[in-house]
Design a protein around this motif. Structure first.
Motif, PDB file in Angstrom:
ATOM      1  N   SER A 133       7.654  13.590  -4.888  1.00 30.69           N
ATOM      2  CA  SER A 133       7.588  12.320  -5.062  1.00 30.69           C
ATOM      3  C   SER A 133       8.433  12.305  -6.336  1.00 30.69           C
TER       4      SER A 133
ATOM      5  N   GLY B 187      -7.322   3.722  -6.732  1.00 34.53           N
ATOM      6  CA  GLY B 187      -8.079   3.350  -5.703  1.00 34.53           C
ATOM      7  C   GLY B 187      -8.925   2.090  -6.171  1.00 34.53           C
TER       8      GLY B 187
ATOM      9  N   LEU C  25       1.013   4.238  -3.061  1.00 37.46           N
ATOM     10  CA  LEU C  25       0.559   5.554  -2.487  1.00 37.46           C
ATOM     11  C   LEU C  25       1.745   6.510  -2.973  1.00 37.46           C
ATOM     12  N   LEU C  26       3.066   6.144  -2.306  1.00 34.95           N
ATOM     13  CA  LEU C  26       4.191   6.973  -2.515  1.00 34.95           C
ATOM     14  C   LEU C  26       4.797   6.870  -3.765  1.00 34.95           C
TER      15      LEU C  26
ATOM     16  N   LEU D 101       1.239   6.058  -7.282  1.00 35.73           N
ATOM     17  CA  LEU D 101       0.131   7.001  -7.848  1.00 35.73           C
ATOM     18  C   LEU D 101       0.916   8.173  -8.643  1.00 35.73           C
TER      19      LEU D 101
ATOM     20  N   TRP E 200       3.395  15.838  -5.457  1.00 35.95           N
ATOM     21  CA  TRP E 200       3.649  15.089  -6.612  1.00 35.95           C
ATOM     22  C   TRP E 200       4.955  15.474  -7.225  1.00 35.95           C
TER      23      TRP E 200
ATOM     24  N   THR F  38      -6.687  -0.849  -5.995  1.00 35.75           N
ATOM     25  CA  THR F  38      -6.294  -1.583  -4.712  1.00 35.75           C
ATOM     26  C   THR F  38      -7.481  -2.302  -4.224  1.00 35.75           C
TER      27      THR F  38
ATOM     28  N   LEU G  75      -6.517   9.024  -9.224  1.00 34.42           N
ATOM     29  CA  LEU G  75      -7.016   8.550  -7.805  1.00 34.42           C
ATOM     30  C   LEU G  75      -7.879   7.335  -7.993  1.00 34.42           C
TER      31      LEU G  75
ATOM     32  N   LEU H 110       0.843  -1.261   0.110  1.00 34.64           N
ATOM     33  CA  LEU H 110       0.058   0.156  -0.054  1.00 34.64           C
ATOM     34  C   LEU H 110       0.881   1.206  -0.026  1.00 34.64           C
TER      35      LEU H 110
END
Ligand code: TRP
Length: 459
Positions: free
Chosen positions: A437, A269, A61-62, A65, A434, A272, A265, A57
């Motif tokens: 990252s 989402g 996310l990190l 995405l 963003w 997952t 997203l 997870l």
């Protein structure tokens, strides 16, 4: 560098999704597939459940995405095939046209994945006929296991089912974006969701749901090796279809007014959610029937059929489940083929039909390597891995992260800030996150994983 305005559009005008949901569903269709329903539960099972899922997870996310945003961004900005888009956007940034090599890498990765993907998708097709004939009803674990082994040991059966899958894929892709890919996604995706929900509800009635939940969400860090982290990262990229050009090419058909952030997203989402739901449907059954969660690739083709054989209306539900699994894989095989088709038509100026015919045939021939890995080449291994395992490992653990790393570096360091900001159109805070990252977190994380993979332990 060229001056940038919001409405500026580079590259030739091309096909477009007819509405936002078409894009969301098609991209989710690409993301949701064997990775969620087949691979995720068994990899999580082999790597100890909860702790692995937690790392997974975090990777989504990190790292996943932001890279997904980056791929959509390149595609929509370049409005060409992945290779063309990278070269258009690199030119716009006044940078080297060699960046298009990233596009070549990504398209190749998708193409290679497709060669083994159609084989496993073929298992699902074959299981429709097995389930529908009522074979599961009352069968013992041994009998169910035999069904699977017999299928894998038969190269002709496997190659025929892969041919069915690639043929259907070619048929849909040949019909184009609106008439082919969009229409297919509208039918296939909602169906998959409904069936999965039914299965989760069924899993709740087994009396082992709590055990399944615990297995999935209790983080036992002792089971977590550095290797598991590498697997989690590879799986995150695989599941989101990143690094393999699909999101880029789908992004190139995206209308300008659509919000990239919101769409990404939704896609991440839903992807997952499906992976977790698949786990919740499968693990309680595994436990209820005294099987092992770490039974590897056979988990879904052995465990689930066993459950179907015991449950009321099992033949019907089982058949439906495998129909839906094939639907889920079809939306992925379509997305795996489309980047090659868009590149071939753009580069060689051939028709979609010709491109589909040639690419499809080559994919099928290469898929024989995977087919043989399960029978006549089963004992031919390199580094202890069969052809299929090697292909899966090289693409998921190496090529997908490498492609994603280069995409991140490109968007973070090469593309002008003004371009990514106007194209993404995020809130100030989201954009800063963003960019952090994509410039630092994603590249450093992926690099560390690489160093580890080649034996230079960075930890
Ligand atoms: N995401 C797909 C799955 O989870 C697999 C995949 C990887 C893929 N790269 C892709 C699918 C590119 C379509 C396009 O099963």
């Amino acid at each position: 560098m060229l001056p940038v305005s919001k409405s500026q559009s580079l590259g030739p005008s091309r096909a477009k999704w007819s509405n936002p949901w078409a894009f969301i569903l098609a991209t989710t269709g690409s993301a949701v597939g064997l990775g969620n329903i087949w691979k995720f539960p068994y990899i999580a099972g082999e790597h100890g459940g909860g702790a692995f899922i937690l790392v997974y997870l975090i990777c989504i996310l990190l790292l996943g995405l932001p890279v997904m945003l980056a791929e959509m961004l390149i595609g929509r900005r370049g409005k060409s095939s992945p290779v063309g888009s990278l070269s258009v956007v690199a030119r716009e940034a006044g940078s080297s046209p060699l960046w298009k090599g990233v596009g070549v890498l990504a398209v190749t990765t998708g193409f290679l994945i497709l060669t083994f993907y159609i084989v496993v998708s073929g298992w699902a097709f074959s299981y429709i006929t097995i389930a529908a004939s009522g074979t599961f009803t009352g069968a013992t674990a041994q009998q169910i296991d035999d069904l699977y082994q017999v299928l894998l040991s038969d190269p002709i059966r496997l190659a025929s089912w892969s041919a069915v899958v690639i043929f259907l894929t070619m048929f849909i892709v040949n019909r184009g974006i609106e008439k082919g890919i969009e229409k297919a996604s509208y039918i296939l995706m909602p169906g998959l969701f409904v069936i999965l929900l039914i299965l989760v509800c069924y899993a709740m009635t087994t009396g082992h749901f709590g055990e399944g939940l615990r297995f999935m969400f209790y983080p036992d860090f002792q089971k977590l090796s550095v290797d598991s982290v590498l697997m989690a990262l590879g799986q995150a990229f695989f599941s989101l279809s990143l690094g393999s050009a699909a999101t880029m090419v789908y992004g190139s058909y995206m209308p300008q007014h659509l919000s990239i952030g919101k769409t990404a997203l939704w896609v991440a989402g839903m992807d997952t959610l499906v992976a977790l739901l698949a786990g919740l449907a499968i693990f309680p059954l595994v436990m209820a029937y005294g099987l092992h969660a770490d039974s590897g690739p056979g988990l879904i083709f052995v465990t689930l059929p066993l459950a179907f054989g015991q449950m009321p209306f099992g033949t019907f539900i089982g058949t439906l489940f495998f129909i839906m699994l094939t639907f889920a894989t079809l939306t992925s095989t379509i997305a795996l083929l489309e980047p090659s088709i868009s590149w071939l038509t753009e580069r060689l100026r051939i028709s979609r039909f010709q491109a589909c015919a040639v690419a499809g045939l080559v994919v099928w021939v290469l898929s024989l390597g995977t087919v043989f890995s399960f029978n006549i080449w089963a004992d031919k291994t390199v580094f202890g891995k069969t052809f299929f395992e090697l292909l899966d490992y090289i693409t998921s653990a190496w090529m997908l992260p490498l492609g994603s790393l280069l995409v991140a570096l490109f968007c973070g360091w090469v593309m002008a800030r003004a371009v990514s900001a106007s194209e993404l159109n995020l809130s100030q805070r989201a954009y800063v996150l963003w960019r952090a990252s994509i410039r630092y977190v994603a590249p450093v994380a992926i690099l560390m994983i690489f160093l580890n993979a080649i034996g230079l332990n960075p930890f």
